[in-house]
Design a protein around this motif. Structure first.
Motif: not given
Length: 152
Positions: A81-85, A148, A151
């Motif tokens: 997960e990075r930046d919520g995606v 998650v 994107a």
């Protein structure tokens, strides 16, 4: 196979591998569209071929090998997960599996041709597309477990 098909296949696979080595937000389009395009090209290439039972056997066998290696390849990728995606990054192990799966595909192709497969009944795009589909299936399961969202 035409030169245009070879250029499309190499370009699409190269694009996917380079982007995933760098690491990228993972969206469903990037996971599912490339295998569908390649499988479509492979099926189209087979549309004018009179397949024998031997051809069908080798197509199924090579498809299972490609599907399996695609699944193994997906298990070597980093999903996080990075930046919520959801993000994905290929690792050095992923590249090793790519190389081993390519060698296995060539080996199965040589065996198949030696034992009766007609060369025009084995489109490269189909094999690569099925391998990417195996990767997509395992990636989808892993993404669901992580929980998650893809994107956009």
């Amino acid at each position: 196979m035409t030169v245009l098909n070879i250029v499309l296949i190499v370009g699409l696979v190269g694009y996917v591998v380079v982007r995933r080595m760098i690491g990228e937000p993972l969206n469903a389009r990037d996971v599912y569209v490339p295998p569908l395009i390649l499988i479509g090209l492979g099926v189209h290439a087979l549309s004018g071929v009179a397949l024998t039972p031997v051809d069908v056997f080798w197509l199924v066998a090579s498809g299972l090998v490609a599907l399996g290696f695609g699944g193994v390849r997906a298990s070597t990728t980093g999903l996080f997960e990075r930046d919520g995606v959801l993000w994905q990054r290929y690792t050095w192990r992923t590249l090793v599996v790519w190389v081993v799966s390519a060698a296995a595909s060539v080996g199965v192709g040589v065996l198949a041709t030696r034992y009766g497969l007609h060369e025009q009944a084995r489109p490269m795009s189909l094999s690569i597309g099925v391998g990417l589909a195996g990767e997509a299936l395992v990636t989808a399961v892993r993404a669901r477990v992580i929980g998650v969202p893809y994107a956009n």
